[in-house]
Write a protein that holds these residues in place. Structure first.
Motif, PDB file in Angstrom:
ATOM      1  N   SER A 289       0.838  -1.203   0.000  1.00 23.19           N
ATOM      2  CA  SER A 289       0.000   0.000   0.000  1.00 23.19           C
ATOM      3  C   SER A 289       0.868   1.246   0.000  1.00 23.19           C
ATOM      4  O   SER A 289       0.551   2.243  -0.680  1.00 23.19           O
ATOM      5  CB  SER A 289      -0.924   0.000   1.218  1.00 23.19           C
ATOM      6  OG  SER A 289      -1.819  -1.086   1.178  1.00 23.19           O
ATOM      7  N   PHE A 290       1.969   1.198   0.744  1.00 21.30           N
ATOM      8  CA  PHE A 290       2.865   2.354   0.749  1.00 21.30           C
ATOM      9  C   PHE A 290       3.540   2.520  -0.614  1.00 21.30           C
ATOM     10  O   PHE A 290       3.788   3.653  -1.047  1.00 21.30           O
ATOM     11  CB  PHE A 290       3.915   2.204   1.838  1.00 21.30           C
ATOM     12  CG  PHE A 290       4.799   3.413   1.984  1.00 21.30           C
ATOM     13  CD1 PHE A 290       4.381   4.500   2.722  1.00 21.30           C
ATOM     14  CD2 PHE A 290       6.041   3.458   1.367  1.00 21.30           C
ATOM     15  CE1 PHE A 290       5.186   5.629   2.846  1.00 21.30           C
ATOM     16  CE2 PHE A 290       6.845   4.572   1.482  1.00 21.30           C
ATOM     17  CZ  PHE A 290       6.412   5.668   2.224  1.00 21.30           C
ATOM     18  N   VAL A 291       3.846   1.418  -1.274  1.00 14.90           N
ATOM     19  CA  VAL A 291       4.406   1.520  -2.626  1.00 14.90           C
ATOM     20  C   VAL A 291       3.426   2.239  -3.551  1.00 14.90           C
ATOM     21  O   VAL A 291       3.812   3.117  -4.341  1.00 14.90           O
ATOM     22  CB  VAL A 291       4.756   0.122  -3.157  1.00 14.90           C
ATOM     23  CG1 VAL A 291       5.130   0.183  -4.636  1.00 14.90           C
ATOM     24  CG2 VAL A 291       5.911  -0.480  -2.356  1.00 14.90           C
ATOM     25  N   VAL A 292       2.154   1.874  -3.464  1.00 16.21           N
ATOM     26  CA  VAL A 292       1.137   2.560  -4.272  1.00 16.21           C
ATOM     27  C   VAL A 292       1.050   4.027  -3.882  1.00 16.21           C
ATOM     28  O   VAL A 292       0.918   4.914  -4.746  1.00 16.21           O
ATOM     29  CB  VAL A 292      -0.220   1.860  -4.108  1.00 16.21           C
ATOM     30  CG1 VAL A 292      -1.325   2.639  -4.825  1.00 16.21           C
ATOM     31  CG2 VAL A 292      -0.161   0.439  -4.655  1.00 16.21           C
ATOM     32  N   LEU A 293       1.128   4.309  -2.592  1.00 17.84           N
ATOM     33  CA  LEU A 293       1.118   5.702  -2.137  1.00 17.84           C
ATOM     34  C   LEU A 293       2.275   6.493  -2.738  1.00 17.84           C
ATOM     35  O   LEU A 293       2.106   7.633  -3.192  1.00 17.84           O
ATOM     36  CB  LEU A 293       1.204   5.745  -0.612  1.00 17.84           C
ATOM     37  CG  LEU A 293      -0.093   5.564   0.173  1.00 17.84           C
ATOM     38  CD1 LEU A 293       0.206   5.401   1.656  1.00 17.84           C
ATOM     39  CD2 LEU A 293      -1.018   6.743  -0.040  1.00 17.84           C
ATOM     40  N   ALA A 294       3.462   5.892  -2.733  1.00 17.41           N
ATOM     41  CA  ALA A 294       4.632   6.593  -3.263  1.00 17.41           C
ATOM     42  C   ALA A 294       4.514   6.841  -4.765  1.00 17.41           C
ATOM     43  O   ALA A 294       4.812   7.942  -5.251  1.00 17.41           O
ATOM     44  CB  ALA A 294       5.892   5.790  -2.948  1.00 17.41           C
ATOM     45  N   VAL A 295       4.068   5.839  -5.517  1.00 15.30           N
ATOM     46  CA  VAL A 295       3.966   5.980  -6.977  1.00 15.30           C
ATOM     47  C   VAL A 295       2.891   6.993  -7.350  1.00 15.30           C
ATOM     48  O   VAL A 295       3.115   7.908  -8.160  1.00 15.30           O
ATOM     49  CB  VAL A 295       3.696   4.613  -7.620  1.00 15.30           C
ATOM     50  CG1 VAL A 295       3.447   4.765  -9.118  1.00 15.30           C
ATOM     51  CG2 VAL A 295       4.869   3.662  -7.375  1.00 15.30           C
ATOM     52  N   THR A 296       1.702   6.843  -6.758  1.00 18.47           N
ATOM     53  CA  THR A 296       0.625   7.785  -7.076  1.00 18.47           C
ATOM     54  C   THR A 296       0.950   9.188  -6.574  1.00 18.47           C
ATOM     55  O   THR A 296       0.606  10.187  -7.230  1.00 18.47           O
ATOM     56  CB  THR A 296      -0.695   7.302  -6.475  1.00 18.47           C
ATOM     57  OG1 THR A 296      -0.531   7.096  -5.052  1.00 18.47           O
ATOM     58  CG2 THR A 296      -1.149   6.000  -7.115  1.00 18.47           C
ATOM     59  N   GLY A 297       1.607   9.279  -5.428  1.00 23.34           N
ATOM     60  CA  GLY A 297       1.990  10.599  -4.925  1.00 23.34           C
ATOM     61  C   GLY A 297       2.969  11.300  -5.841  1.00 23.34           C
ATOM     62  O   GLY A 297       2.888  12.519  -6.032  1.00 23.34           O
ATOM     63  N   ALA A 298       3.907  10.531  -6.419  1.00 18.62           N
ATOM     64  CA  ALA A 298       4.853  11.137  -7.363  1.00 18.62           C
ATOM     65  C   ALA A 298       4.129  11.670  -8.595  1.00 18.62           C
ATOM     66  O   ALA A 298       4.488  12.727  -9.136  1.00 18.62           O
ATOM     67  CB  ALA A 298       5.906  10.105  -7.768  1.00 18.62           C
TER      68      ALA A 298
ATOM     69  N   ILE B 243      -2.260  -4.342  -4.876  1.00 18.68           N
ATOM     70  CA  ILE B 243      -2.315  -3.320  -5.917  1.00 18.68           C
ATOM     71  C   ILE B 243      -3.607  -3.438  -6.727  1.00 18.68           C
ATOM     72  O   ILE B 243      -4.250  -2.432  -7.053  1.00 18.68           O
ATOM     73  CB  ILE B 243      -1.082  -3.428  -6.824  1.00 18.68           C
ATOM     74  CG1 ILE B 243       0.189  -3.143  -6.016  1.00 18.68           C
ATOM     75  CG2 ILE B 243      -1.184  -2.461  -7.993  1.00 18.68           C
ATOM     76  CD1 ILE B 243       1.472  -3.375  -6.786  1.00 18.68           C
ATOM     77  N   GLY B 244      -4.009  -4.675  -7.047  1.00 17.70           N
ATOM     78  CA  GLY B 244      -5.245  -4.870  -7.794  1.00 17.70           C
ATOM     79  C   GLY B 244      -6.461  -4.372  -7.039  1.00 17.70           C
ATOM     80  O   GLY B 244      -7.355  -3.732  -7.620  1.00 17.70           O
TER      81      GLY B 244
ATOM     82  N   ILE C 146      -9.132  -1.351  -8.060  1.00 14.11           N
ATOM     83  CA  ILE C 146     -10.588  -1.523  -8.080  1.00 14.11           C
ATOM     84  C   ILE C 146     -11.265  -0.462  -7.216  1.00 14.11           C
ATOM     85  O   ILE C 146     -12.278   0.143  -7.611  1.00 14.11           O
ATOM     86  CB  ILE C 146     -10.961  -2.938  -7.597  1.00 14.11           C
ATOM     87  CG1 ILE C 146     -10.467  -3.985  -8.595  1.00 14.11           C
ATOM     88  CG2 ILE C 146     -12.463  -3.063  -7.389  1.00 14.11           C
ATOM     89  CD1 ILE C 146     -10.659  -5.410  -8.142  1.00 14.11           C
ATOM     90  N   LEU C 147     -10.712  -0.198  -6.022  1.00 10.85           N
ATOM     91  CA  LEU C 147     -11.291   0.818  -5.153  1.00 10.85           C
ATOM     92  C   LEU C 147     -11.213   2.206  -5.790  1.00 10.85           C
ATOM     93  O   LEU C 147     -12.173   2.985  -5.747  1.00 10.85           O
ATOM     94  CB  LEU C 147     -10.563   0.822  -3.807  1.00 10.85           C
ATOM     95  CG  LEU C 147     -10.803  -0.385  -2.895  1.00 10.85           C
ATOM     96  CD1 LEU C 147      -9.887  -0.321  -1.680  1.00 10.85           C
ATOM     97  CD2 LEU C 147     -12.255  -0.447  -2.454  1.00 10.85           C
ATOM     98  N   GLY C 148     -10.044   2.515  -6.378  1.00 11.69           N
ATOM     99  CA  GLY C 148      -9.896   3.823  -7.007  1.00 11.69           C
ATOM    100  C   GLY C 148     -10.781   3.998  -8.227  1.00 11.69           C
ATOM    101  O   GLY C 148     -11.235   5.115  -8.524  1.00 11.69           O
TER     102      GLY C 148
END
Length: 463
Positions: free
Chosen positions: A27-36, A233-234, A238-240
């Motif tokens: 989840s933090f990886v997704v946070l970092a990528v989307t935040g960038a 990640i999947g 789906i949530l987003g």
């Protein structure tokens, strides 16, 4: 000799409760990528501009550049709304995974040496995650985040001595000023960097000390790491994609004189909202200073005591156990060498029922948190059950004191009862459901001997 280091280098899914740490990491990886990605389009400025975007109801209003860039990102950048909603959902899932991971480590005793530093990392991540979530929610500068700024201002001003200085640092000479969004944006990025460093440090500690395990666990599966990454990640995609969150175009830009009706914080900050609602309006005057206890206690004292207790519990337990373990069954003091030799295997986890006191403390803490979280909806509860808000508030004031005590006593009693049940099964055997007839004509159920779980031997070396 080479198999142990190889096992420690990869995540091993040997129990379902071990997945929470992996969910937090990915989840933090997704946070970092989307935040960038969000950083490319977001403008952290409170300078006023006229909105001229694609959303008609707000066209022509005077808004901040922060709000204007967030609207542009959400409605005009292809895939921007998906990225923004994934970022928000990832923050909620990350906090949930951290909370459950801490609960799992506490109930199973995974915070003991040599994993105490990992426990402290997760406690720090919980506090930093709350700070990052609160600062991130304020960045769009919409009407909902404007309410968060009012709360931040109230909390800062309630701090004695340094509150005025912190207020000027955040907001400048007046509220809301032109400084708060850039300051929160910089703090948000700094917290994210610190959290990334802590997760890397935690991974290095796991590789160094290896994974803990239960006495009876399924064989380890090294391929579970990529599966957990894809699943996390999947699900966030789906949530987003399918579940709307934080529609700022419906809230409108923030204004100091207005607040959105029915606004509530993210779930992990609900206990602070509940504590604020049920706290009596106490004030304390010391000389020329007036302390607003109605704000100071629920927003600073309660979280401060909570996080201090979490961080100090491993050391406190180690101190109490060492004092209790200095004497043998006959009351004679033990030699230091003997106490060293009786150190238990460090990779073995507890079953919650085998440690009634620790399990009861955990359930009491969860009950206290849950009651505060529920108290954040005291107005909705009063409306649905046709009660007055004062009646519901008084109920929760008593409940947050009595409820944890009842939960503590009940959980300890349940754990002791489960221990007695295990003892009876070990003595009498396991019911098989097979009925046999004895020579005298009676019917009896055949009992199978209970399988004794193999326990880890104690470490006899003094090293």
């Amino acid at each position: 000799m080479r198999s142990l280091p190889a096992q420690r280098r990869s995540f091993q899914f040997s129990h379902w409760s071990f997945m929470f740490a992996q969910i937090a990491v990915w989840s933090f990886v997704v946070l970092a990528v989307t935040g960038a990605v969000l950083m490319v389009f977001y403008d952290p400025s409170m300078a006023r501009v006229t909105y001229d975007g694609s959303y008609g109801p707000l066209r022509g209003l005077l808004v901040s550049k922060a709000f204007d860039s967030t609207m542009h990102l959400s409605l005009e950048v292809r895939g921007g709304l998906l990225i923004r909603q994934m970022h928000h959902w990832a923050a909620l899932v990350f906090m949930a995974a951290v909370v459950v991971q801490l609960l799992r480590m506490f109930l199973t005793g995974a915070f003991r040496r040599p994993r105490t530093r990992q426990w402290l990392i997760w406690v720090t991540l919980l506090a930093l995650g709350m700070a990052a979530g609160e600062s991130g929610n304020a960045l769009p500068d919409d009407l909902l985040s404007g309410g968060s700024l009012w709360l931040i201002m109230s909390v800062v001003q309630s701090v004695p001595v340094v509150g005025t200085w912190v207020f000027s640092l955040l907001f400048g000479p007046e509220f809301p000023g032109e400084r708060v969004i850039p300051v929160l944006y910089g703090g948000h990025l700094l917290i994210a960097v610190v959290m990334a460093a802590l997760l890397i440090a935690r991974e290095l500690l796991v590789r160094r000390h290896g994974h803990s395990r239960f006495i009876a666990a399924m064989p380890a599966r090294r391929s579970a790491g990529p599966a957990m990454a894809l699943a996390t990640i999947g699900m966030l995609i789906i949530l987003g994609f399918g579940f709307q969150i934080a529609p700022i175009w419906l809230y409108g830009p923030a204004t100091p004189t207005q607040s959105s009706a029915g606004s509530v914080p993210d779930w992990y900050m609900g206990f602070l909202d509940g504590a604020l609602r049920i706290m009596p309006g106490w004030e304390l005057t010391l000389g020329d200073y007036t302390l607003s206890l109605a704000v100071l206690v629920p927003t600073l004292v309660v979280p401060g005591v909570f996080f201090t207790a979490l961080a100090a519990y491993p050391a406190a337990e180690r101190f109490l156990v060492s004092r209790r373990g200095r004497r043998d069954a006959l009351g004679r003091p033990k030699a230091t060498s003997r106490m060293t030799r009786e150190t238990l295997a460090r990779d073995l986890l507890d079953r919650p029922r085998d440690t009634p006191l620790k399990s009861a403390i955990a359930v009491a803490g969860v009950t206290f948190y849950g009651l505060l979280w529920t108290a954040s909806a005291n107005d909705q509860i009063a409306h649905q059950f046709h009660l007055t808000v004062e009646t519901v508030t008084i109920f929760f004031r008593y409940a947050v004191v009595i409820g944890p005590v009842i939960a503590f006593i009940g959980t300890r009693w349940i754990c002791l009862a489960l221990q007695r049940t295990d003892q009876l099964v070990a003595e009498r055997g396991v019911e098989t459901g097979i009925i046999t007839r004895s020579p005298d004509g009676g019917f009896h159920e055949r009992l199978a001997p209970a399988q004794q779980e193999r326990r880890e031997p104690t470490i006899t070396s003094g090293r």
